[in-house]
Scaffold this motif. Structure first.
Motif, short mmCIF file in Angstrom:
data_model
loop_
_atom_site.label_atom_id
_atom_site.label_comp_id
_atom_site.label_asym_id
_atom_site.label_seq_id
_atom_site.Cartn_x
_atom_site.Cartn_y
_atom_site.Cartn_z
N THR A 106 0.24 3.84 -2.60
CA THR A 106 0.91 4.40 -3.78
C THR A 106 0.13 5.59 -4.34
OG1 THR A 106 -0.25 3.00 -5.34
CG2 THR A 106 1.86 2.19 -4.51
N THR A 146 -8.94 0.71 -11.95
CA THR A 146 -9.21 -0.51 -12.71
C THR A 146 -8.06 -0.86 -13.64
OG1 THR A 146 -10.38 0.81 -14.36
CG2 THR A 146 -11.71 -0.22 -12.66
N PHE A 148 -3.96 0.86 -14.77
CA PHE A 148 -3.06 2.01 -14.72
C PHE A 148 -1.73 1.69 -15.36
CE2 PHE A 148 -1.38 -0.29 -11.04
CZ PHE A 148 -0.02 -0.05 -11.13
N MET B 1 -8.07 -5.20 -11.11
CA MET B 1 -7.31 -4.07 -11.62
C MET B 1 -6.18 -4.59 -12.52
SD MET B 1 -5.22 -1.25 -9.39
CE MET B 1 -4.38 -2.44 -8.37
N LEU B 2 -5.97 -3.88 -13.63
CA LEU B 2 -4.84 -4.20 -14.50
C LEU B 2 -3.69 -3.27 -14.12
CD1 LEU B 2 -6.69 -4.47 -17.93
CD2 LEU B 2 -5.90 -6.36 -16.48
N ALA B 3 -2.67 -3.85 -13.51
CA ALA B 3 -1.53 -3.06 -13.07
C ALA B 3 -0.39 -3.22 -14.08
CB ALA B 3 -1.09 -3.51 -11.69
N SER B 4 -0.02 -2.14 -14.73
CA SER B 4 1.04 -2.21 -15.74
C SER B 4 2.34 -1.63 -15.20
CB SER B 4 0.64 -1.45 -17.00
OG SER B 4 -0.52 -2.02 -17.56
N TYR B 5 3.39 -2.40 -15.30
CA TYR B 5 4.70 -1.93 -14.85
C TYR B 5 5.64 -1.90 -16.04
CZ TYR B 5 2.62 -3.51 -10.48
OH TYR B 5 1.77 -3.69 -9.43
N GLU B 43 0.81 -7.32 0.46
CA GLU B 43 -0.35 -6.45 0.24
C GLU B 43 -0.19 -5.72 -1.07
OE1 GLU B 43 -0.33 -3.71 3.49
OE2 GLU B 43 -1.90 -4.80 4.55
N PRO B 45 0.14 -2.68 -3.03
CA PRO B 45 0.41 -1.29 -2.66
C PRO B 45 -0.53 -0.31 -3.35
CG PRO B 45 2.10 -2.06 -4.18
CD PRO B 45 1.23 -3.25 -3.86
N ASN B 46 -1.17 -0.76 -4.43
CA ASN B 46 -2.05 0.13 -5.18
C ASN B 46 -3.51 0.01 -4.76
OD1 ASN B 46 -0.06 1.25 -6.98
ND2 ASN B 46 0.08 -0.81 -7.81
N ASP B 47 -3.79 -0.87 -3.83
CA ASP B 47 -5.17 -1.04 -3.39
C ASP B 47 -5.20 -1.41 -1.91
OD1 ASP B 47 -7.78 -1.58 -2.93
OD2 ASP B 47 -8.02 -3.06 -4.54
N PRO B 48 -5.37 -0.41 -1.04
CA PRO B 48 -5.29 -0.67 0.41
C PRO B 48 -6.40 -1.60 0.91
CG PRO B 48 -5.60 1.69 -0.05
CD PRO B 48 -5.55 1.00 -1.36
N PHE B 49 -7.44 -1.81 0.10
CA PHE B 49 -8.55 -2.64 0.59
C PHE B 49 -8.52 -4.06 0.06
CE2 PHE B 49 -10.10 1.75 0.77
CZ PHE B 49 -10.13 1.84 2.16
N ASP B 51 -7.16 -7.68 0.14
CA ASP B 51 -6.46 -8.55 1.08
C ASP B 51 -5.76 -9.66 0.32
OD1 ASP B 51 -7.15 -7.25 3.50
OD2 ASP B 51 -9.18 -8.06 3.31
N LYS B 59 10.52 -3.21 -7.95
CA LYS B 59 10.63 -1.76 -8.18
C LYS B 59 11.84 -1.39 -9.04
CE LYS B 59 9.47 2.59 -7.16
NZ LYS B 59 8.82 3.12 -8.32
#
Lengths: 295, 96
Positions: A106, A146, A148, B1-5, B43, B45-49, B51, B59
Motif C-alpha cells: 500500500t 506506527t 496512519f 501499528m495503529l491502522a485507522s480506516y 497479509e 497490506p500496510n506492512d510487507p514484513f 507475517d 475496502k
C-alpha cells in the motif's frame, strides 16, 4: 483539439532523470517502484538502494498503460531494459493493475519508507497530499509505519482540487503558491474545500471584487486548515515532512507550517517520488531477504 | 501499528483503528459485526514484513462506516460495541 480551449493552467511538468554516477551493471539488485496514483504516476529504478532513474507522468485513463508509460519514461534516458530489473513493486491507488509488479504494497507503507529515504531517519510525521486523498502517517526511524490514517472520502483539499482551482483562476499551477502571498492582507479561508463548492465560492468572491491572488490565498489557507485537522488526529511529532505534489506549493506548506509551528524538512528529491522510492526500497529489502517472486 | 480506516467530513470524524501489534487475525470480531464491516486477510497490506493474518475494514466500507456502524450505535443508551467486546486482545477502537 485542445488548441481552442486555450492554455491548460493546471498542467504540471512531467519529468524524467537518470543518475549519471551509477553503472547499473555493477549493482547486485536493481529494483523498481511503480506508484500509480489518481493524478500522477511515477516509476523509479534503484540500484542497491541508490536512486538510479525515475519518470514522473500524469496518469492516463487506465492503470496498466499509465504504469508502463511511467516505466518507459524512466528508462528512456538509460540503456537499461525492463527485463534487467530484478523486482518490481506496485503501489498507489492503481497498484492492483500494475502489470509488471511482482508484488504490491500500500501507498501508506511506501510513503513512510520513501520519506525516510528522502528526508532522513529523523522523520516521524509524514503528510502526503495525493491527487484525491490525504494521508497522515507516523513512522519510526526505520520508516516503519506506527500510526496512519487516510481520508479518501472526497477530493476536498487535495491535489486535484488545486488543479481545478488553478485552471479556474487562470494561474499556472506552479505559480499558485507564490501568487497566494502577493496580497496586502491575508483573507479569511474559503468556507469549504469541496471542489464544487469552492469553485462557486471563488466565482462569487471574484464577482465581489476580490483579486485573483486573494482568492488563491483563501483557498490555500482553507486547504492547510483541513490538512492540519487530519494531522492532529494521528498526532504530530517532529520531524515533519510533506510528500506529494502539494509539497511543491508553498501557499499551502507555509500556511501549514504556521498552524503547526513546525518547519517541514527539505529534500533534494522530487517530492512526488516518495511512494515509488518507498516501493523500490521494499523491493530491495525483499530481494535481500531472498523472497521469491510472487505474482 | 495503529491502522485507522474511515474518513472525516463536515459532520465529524469516523475512524476504526486496529492495533496490528495486538491483532492476531483470529476473526472473532468479523462474525459479530452486523454490518459486515470487517474482514480477516492473510497479509497486512500496510506492512510487507509482518507475517500472519490481520483484521482490516473492508475496502468498500471505508467511506461508509458512519452508516454501517450506525446500527451498533443508537443515539441513547449505547451498549458496548460487539467488535470491540469480541476482541480477546482489545485491538479495536472506534473514534466516535
Amino acid at each position: 483539439m485542445s488548441d481552442d480551449k486555450g492554455p491548460e493552467f493546471w498542467r504540471w511538468t512531467e519529468s524524467n532523470w537518470v543518475n549519471p554516477d551509477i553503472r547499473w551493471q555493477e549493482a547486485q539488485f536493481l529494483t523498481g517502484g511503480i506508484d500509480v496514483g489518481s493524478v500522477s504516476s511515477q516509476a523509479v529504478i534503484m540500484a542497491d538502494g541508490v536512486l538510479y532513474a525515475y519518470g514522473n507522468r500524469r496518469t492516463g485513463s487506465d492503470s496498466q498503460t499509465s504504469a508502463q508509460d511511467a516505466l518507459n519514461f524512466a528508462l528512456e534516458k538509460t540503456d537499461l531494459i525492463q527485463e534487467e530489473v530484478h523486482y518490481f513493486i506496485g503501489t498507489g491507488y492503481g497498484r492492483v493493475n500494475v502489470p509488471m509488479a511482482d508484488r504490491t504494497v500500500t501507498e501508506i507503507a511506501c510513503h513512510a519508507k520513501g520519506a525516510n529515504f528522502m528526508y532522513g531517519p529523523a522523520v516521524r510525521t509524514v503528510l502526503d497530499v495525493g491527487g484525491q486523498d490525504i494521508k497522515a502517517i507516523r513512522c519510526d526511524d526505520t520508516g516503519k509505519v506506527t500510526n496512519f490514517l487516510m481520508n479518501d472520502k472526497c477530493a476536498a483539499g487535495t491535489g486535484r482540487g488545486m488543479e481545478v482551482f488553478s485552471d479556474l483562476l487562470g494561474v499556472p499551477i506552479g505559480d499558485v503558491g507564490a501568487r497566494s502571498f502577493e496580497v496586502d492582507k491575508e483573507p479569511p479561508p474559503v468556507s469549504s474545500t469541496c471542489v464544487v463548492y469552492a469553485k462557486s465560492e471563488a466565482t462569487d468572491l471574484l464577482r465581489k471584487g476580490w483579486a485573483v491572488n486573494e482568492v488563491l490565498a483563501a483557498y490555500c489557507a482553507a486547504m492547510a486548515e483541513r490538512i492540519y485537522s487530519l494531522l492532529e488526529r494521528v498526532g504530530i511529532e517532529r520531524e515533519f515532512a510533506v510528500t506529494g505534489g502539494i509539497a511543491k506549493n508553498i501557499g499551502v506548506t507555509r500556511r501549514l507550517r504556521k498552524l503547526m509551528g513546525i518547519e517541514p524538512l527539505k529534500t533534494t528529491y522530487d517530492t512526488q517520488l516518495a511512494g515509488a522510492i518507498g516501493a523500490a526500497l521494499f523491493g530491495l529489502a525483499l530481494c535481500r531477504k531472498g523472497k521469491s517472486r510472487k505474482t | 501499528m495503529l491502522a485507522s480506516y474511515g474518513y472525516s467530513d463536515g459532520s465529524g470524524a469516523y475512524f476504526i483503528t486496529v492495533d496490528t501489534d495486538k491483532c492476531d487475525g483470529c476473526g472473532e470480531c468479523v462474525g459479530v459485526c452486523p454490518g459486515q464491516v470487517l474482514e480477516v486477510i492473510d497479509e497486512d497490506p500496510n506492512d510487507p514484513f509482518r507475517d500472519g493474518p490481520i483484521v482490516v475494514v473492508r475496502k468498500h466500507k471505508h467511506n461508509k462506516i458512519k452508516d454501517d456502524c450506525g446500527r451498533c450505535k443508537p443515539a441513547s443508551c449505547r451498549p458496548p460495541l460487539p467488535c470491540v467486546e469480541a476482541c480477546p486482545n482489545r485491538a479495536i477502537a472506534h473514534s466516535w
